[in-house]
Scaffold this motif. Structure first.
Motif, PDB file in Angstrom:
ATOM      1  N   GLU A 159       5.188  -6.787  -0.402  1.00 59.57           N
ATOM      2  CA  GLU A 159       4.816  -7.589  -1.553  1.00 59.57           C
ATOM      3  C   GLU A 159       3.854  -6.824  -2.463  1.00 59.57           C
ATOM      4  O   GLU A 159       3.076  -5.986  -2.004  1.00 59.57           O
ATOM      5  CB  GLU A 159       4.151  -8.895  -1.101  1.00 59.57           C
ATOM      6  N   THR A 160       3.893  -7.132  -3.745  1.00 54.65           N
ATOM      7  CA  THR A 160       2.972  -6.550  -4.713  1.00 54.65           C
ATOM      8  C   THR A 160       1.668  -7.333  -4.724  1.00 54.65           C
ATOM      9  O   THR A 160       1.680  -8.558  -4.743  1.00 54.65           O
ATOM     10  CB  THR A 160       3.588  -6.556  -6.126  1.00 54.65           C
ATOM     11  N   ASN A 161       0.563  -6.627  -4.693  1.00 58.93           N
ATOM     12  CA  ASN A 161      -0.753  -7.250  -4.797  1.00 58.93           C
ATOM     13  C   ASN A 161      -1.263  -7.030  -6.214  1.00 58.93           C
ATOM     14  O   ASN A 161      -1.650  -5.931  -6.593  1.00 58.93           O
ATOM     15  CB  ASN A 161      -1.713  -6.630  -3.769  1.00 58.93           C
ATOM     16  N   ASP A 162      -1.282  -8.097  -7.008  1.00 56.64           N
ATOM     17  CA  ASP A 162      -1.645  -7.980  -8.421  1.00 56.64           C
ATOM     18  C   ASP A 162      -3.135  -7.754  -8.643  1.00 56.64           C
ATOM     19  O   ASP A 162      -3.556  -7.517  -9.786  1.00 56.64           O
ATOM     20  CB  ASP A 162      -1.199  -9.229  -9.184  1.00 56.64           C
ATOM     21  N   GLU A 163      -3.941  -7.815  -7.583  1.00 57.78           N
ATOM     22  CA  GLU A 163      -5.373  -7.550  -7.729  1.00 57.78           C
ATOM     23  C   GLU A 163      -5.686  -6.052  -7.662  1.00 57.78           C
ATOM     24  O   GLU A 163      -6.818  -5.641  -7.895  1.00 57.78           O
ATOM     25  CB  GLU A 163      -6.160  -8.299  -6.654  1.00 57.78           C
ATOM     26  N   LEU A 164      -4.677  -5.257  -7.341  1.00 61.93           N
ATOM     27  CA  LEU A 164      -4.852  -3.813  -7.314  1.00 61.93           C
ATOM     28  C   LEU A 164      -4.570  -3.240  -8.697  1.00 61.93           C
ATOM     29  O   LEU A 164      -3.933  -3.873  -9.538  1.00 61.93           O
ATOM     30  CB  LEU A 164      -3.911  -3.182  -6.277  1.00 61.93           C
ATOM     31  N   TYR A 165      -5.043  -2.026  -8.941  1.00 64.58           N
ATOM     32  CA  TYR A 165      -4.760  -1.385 -10.230  1.00 64.58           C
ATOM     33  C   TYR A 165      -3.245  -1.342 -10.445  1.00 64.58           C
ATOM     34  O   TYR A 165      -2.501  -0.887  -9.566  1.00 64.58           O
ATOM     35  CB  TYR A 165      -5.293   0.045 -10.250  1.00 64.58           C
ATOM     36  N   PRO A 166      -2.762  -1.786 -11.595  1.00 68.04           N
ATOM     37  CA  PRO A 166      -1.310  -1.739 -11.855  1.00 68.04           C
ATOM     38  C   PRO A 166      -0.716  -0.345 -11.669  1.00 68.04           C
ATOM     39  O   PRO A 166       0.384  -0.200 -11.140  1.00 68.04           O
ATOM     40  CB  PRO A 166      -1.203  -2.211 -13.317  1.00 68.04           C
ATOM     41  N   ILE A 167      -1.444   0.689 -12.103  1.00 70.29           N
ATOM     42  CA  ILE A 167      -0.908   2.049 -11.974  1.00 70.29           C
ATOM     43  C   ILE A 167      -0.813   2.469 -10.512  1.00 70.29           C
ATOM     44  O   ILE A 167       0.025   3.297 -10.142  1.00 70.29           O
ATOM     45  CB  ILE A 167      -1.773   3.045 -12.783  1.00 70.29           C
ATOM     46  N   ALA A 168      -1.665   1.883  -9.640  1.00 71.35           N
ATOM     47  CA  ALA A 168      -1.568   2.169  -8.206  1.00 71.35           C
ATOM     48  C   ALA A 168      -0.306   1.543  -7.632  1.00 71.35           C
ATOM     49  O   ALA A 168       0.402   2.157  -6.816  1.00 71.35           O
ATOM     50  CB  ALA A 168      -2.795   1.635  -7.476  1.00 71.35           C
ATOM     51  N   ASN A 169       0.020   0.337  -8.058  1.00 74.26           N
ATOM     52  CA  ASN A 169       1.264  -0.297  -7.615  1.00 74.26           C
ATOM     53  C   ASN A 169       2.483   0.485  -8.085  1.00 74.26           C
ATOM     54  O   ASN A 169       3.478   0.612  -7.358  1.00 74.26           O
ATOM     55  CB  ASN A 169       1.333  -1.743  -8.129  1.00 74.26           C
ATOM     56  N   LYS A 384      -9.016  -3.374  -8.007  1.00 71.02           N
ATOM     57  CA  LYS A 384      -9.640  -3.112  -9.308  1.00 71.02           C
ATOM     58  C   LYS A 384     -11.037  -3.707  -9.432  1.00 71.02           C
ATOM     59  O   LYS A 384     -11.977  -3.020  -9.851  1.00 71.02           O
ATOM     60  CB  LYS A 384      -8.756  -3.645 -10.430  1.00 71.02           C
ATOM     61  N   SER A 385     -11.214  -4.986  -9.100  1.00 71.14           N
ATOM     62  CA  SER A 385     -12.517  -5.621  -9.322  1.00 71.14           C
ATOM     63  C   SER A 385     -13.601  -5.002  -8.451  1.00 71.14           C
ATOM     64  O   SER A 385     -14.784  -5.029  -8.813  1.00 71.14           O
ATOM     65  CB  SER A 385     -12.421  -7.130  -9.059  1.00 71.14           C
ATOM     66  N   ILE A 386     -13.225  -4.434  -7.300  1.00 71.85           N
ATOM     67  CA  ILE A 386     -14.199  -3.772  -6.435  1.00 71.85           C
ATOM     68  C   ILE A 386     -14.514  -2.379  -6.961  1.00 71.85           C
ATOM     69  O   ILE A 386     -15.676  -1.968  -7.028  1.00 71.85           O
ATOM     70  CB  ILE A 386     -13.673  -3.715  -4.986  1.00 71.85           C
ATOM     71  N   ALA A 387     -13.496  -1.650  -7.363  1.00 73.33           N
ATOM     72  CA  ALA A 387     -13.708  -0.299  -7.889  1.00 73.33           C
ATOM     73  C   ALA A 387     -14.534  -0.317  -9.166  1.00 73.33           C
ATOM     74  O   ALA A 387     -15.284   0.630  -9.440  1.00 73.33           O
ATOM     75  CB  ALA A 387     -12.368   0.380  -8.130  1.00 73.33           C
ATOM     76  N   ASP A 388     -14.404  -1.382  -9.962  1.00 75.78           N
ATOM     77  CA  ASP A 388     -15.096  -1.445 -11.248  1.00 75.78           C
ATOM     78  C   ASP A 388     -16.589  -1.733 -11.118  1.00 75.78           C
ATOM     79  O   ASP A 388     -17.336  -1.612 -12.096  1.00 75.78           O
ATOM     80  CB  ASP A 388     -14.451  -2.520 -12.137  1.00 75.78           C
ATOM     81  N   LYS A 389     -17.038  -2.129  -9.936  1.00 74.62           N
ATOM     82  CA  LYS A 389     -18.461  -2.403  -9.740  1.00 74.62           C
ATOM     83  C   LYS A 389     -19.225  -1.090  -9.571  1.00 74.62           C
ATOM     84  O   LYS A 389     -18.664  -0.089  -9.118  1.00 74.62           O
ATOM     85  CB  LYS A 389     -18.657  -3.282  -8.512  1.00 74.62           C
TER      86      LYS A 389
END
Length: 459
Positions: A159-169, A384-389
């Protein structure tokens, strides 16, 4: 595999994992056949077929007119064979992540299986054929190699996890299917010793730098310090392709070359040769790994290297005054481009513990695991939200650590080059010939250009 078989396997795998892990206790009843049929969207007849498989495995007992009961003494540890390379522990703190998963899921044991980094995809294929892998860690280029080799059928779509960076998916998506769950990502960048630049009185690299600036700075550093100015592992598939990417060798969908492709490509190869061929700047040293490159940098034998955030983890505990900058360009004002490397985990199609594998994949991409990566390493989490902190204190992070956030439009994967992994392997052979003197610079330029622009070598 048809839809019926997929649903049947999903039901059997989920129930098997719940029983073996102890989630369903001996003597407890499974849901009624009608409920299982509803839950897994199958007929009662198909459900009974799946339950018969669990009976044959000794996991359940069917009692006429009563139901299916979990058999006694079947709660045990599930072992997941996890394929990875030795370097991934430093890259993403793999051992600590797996230990934390085991603490949270004591019924699931992770057995690491070392894969040959030089023949990674071949190792996956061979071990999968012998049922020796359940889950595998790979990067974006490795998955591309599997796709081009017709090996995606070995992997279970996830499954795709939309909370990850889109480019990582995007790294692991082929034909609108996800084949791996991202864990971490990193661009290739320029890493430099700030103290060396200060000693020589040079301005530090910035986004305005060209490769000519690298060569000039490398020469000044080498002359002043009596060391070498610049280095990278010349055969690393995550290093030399940045020069091809910046040369714009991509081809149109109809297979025709872009205008000026050959001239731009030959010019980029010429710059590549100027750097690695100048032994006053670039040491005539054949590093077998990026870790060896880091050791040259740590010892002060070189002042600049091509690196990734993963490789910076070797500096975490060292009193090393270093920083990072975007990759230089060929001409001042050119659009910046850099190669992106993304790690993820995939489930093998023939694994008998897919549900346990899914639990592991969900954990590695979860906020808990992603915070561990963010707090204990210099690697960039895929969440993404974790990396951005702001990054946690305590590690020797570069002052420009958050630089990557502003450069996403410049990132590309190996597949964006428009050539196959097999073509890149052929280019690596040409680099060996040039490095050893079998090919002179002109022969090297022409042979690589011919390889990359041949229509037979396109994806």
């Amino acid at each position: 595999m048809n839809a019926f078989q997929i649903k049947l396997e999903a039901m059997v795998d989920k129930l098997r994992t719940e029983i073996v892990s102890g989630m369903r206790k001996p003597g407890s009843f499974l849901p009624a056949e009608s409920q299982l049929a509803k839950d897994f969207q199958m007929s009662n007849k198909s459900v009974r077929k799946g339950l018969d498989i669990l009976v044959e495995e000794g996991l359940i007992v069917k009692i006429d007119r009563v139901g299916s009961v979990v058999a006694e003494s079947k709660a045990q540890t599930i072992t997941l064979n996890f394929g990875c390379s030795y370097s991934m522990n430093n890259d993403i703190l793999l051992d600590e992540l797996l230990a934390e998963f085991t603490r949270l899921h004591p019924s699931i044991h992770i057995k690491k299986v070392s894969l040959d980094i030089h023949h990674y995809v071949k190792s996956i294929k061979e071990m999968s054929a012998n049922d020796m892998l359940d889950v595998v860690c790979l990067n974006s280029a490795m998955l591309q190699d599997m796709a081009e080799s017709g090996m995606l059928s070995l992997l279970e779509p996830v499954e795709t996890n939309d909370e990850l960076y889109p480019i990582a998916n995007e790294a692991f998506r082929y034909d609108n299917r996800m084949y791996a769950s991202p864990i971490s990502l990193s661009p290739v960048l320029l890493c430099y010793n700030r103290q060396h630049f200060a000693e020589v009185g040079l301005q530090e690299p910035d986004s305005y730098w060209t490769w000519d600036d690298v060569i000039a700075a490398g020469r000044s550093l080498a002359e002043y310090r009596n060391k070498h100015g610049f280095y990278f592992q010349v055969l690393s598939r995550n290093r030399y392709p940045v020069f091809l990417l910046q040369a714009g060798i991509q081809v149109l969908k109809d297979g025709e070359e872009r205008a000026g492709s050959r001239e731009m490509l030959v010019d980029s190869i010429r710059t590549f040769c100027r750097m690695i061929g100048d032994q006053d700047i670039f040491p005539k040293y054949f590093a077998a790994s990026n870790e060896e490159t880091n050791q040259l940098f740590i010892r002060g034998d070189v002042s600049m290297i091509l690196s990734t955030y993963y490789n910076l983890n070797q500096f975490n505990e060292l009193p090393l005054d270093y920083d990072i900058a975007p990759l230089p360009t060929f001409r001042r004002g050119d659009s910046q481009k850099s190669l992106l490397v993304t790690f993820g985990t995939a489930i093998m199609k023939n694994s008998r513990s897919k549900e346990a594998g899914r639990q592991l994949l969900r954990f590695l991409s979860s906020p808990h695991a992603q915070r561990m990566i963010h707090e204990r390493t210099v690697s960039i989490p895929a969440f993404k939200s974790i990396a951005d902190k702001p990054a946690a204190n305590g590690l020797n992070r570069p002052s420009r650590y958050m630089m990557y956030r502003e450069l996403f439009p410049t990132y590309a994967y190996h597949r964006d080059l428009g050539v196959s992994i097999q073509t890149l392997k052929a280019v690596e052979q040409k680099i060996k010939y040039y490095w050893s003197g079998v090919l002179d610079e002109r022969q090297f330029q022409d042979s690589v250009a011919d390889l990359l622009l041949s229509k037979d070598m396109k994806l």
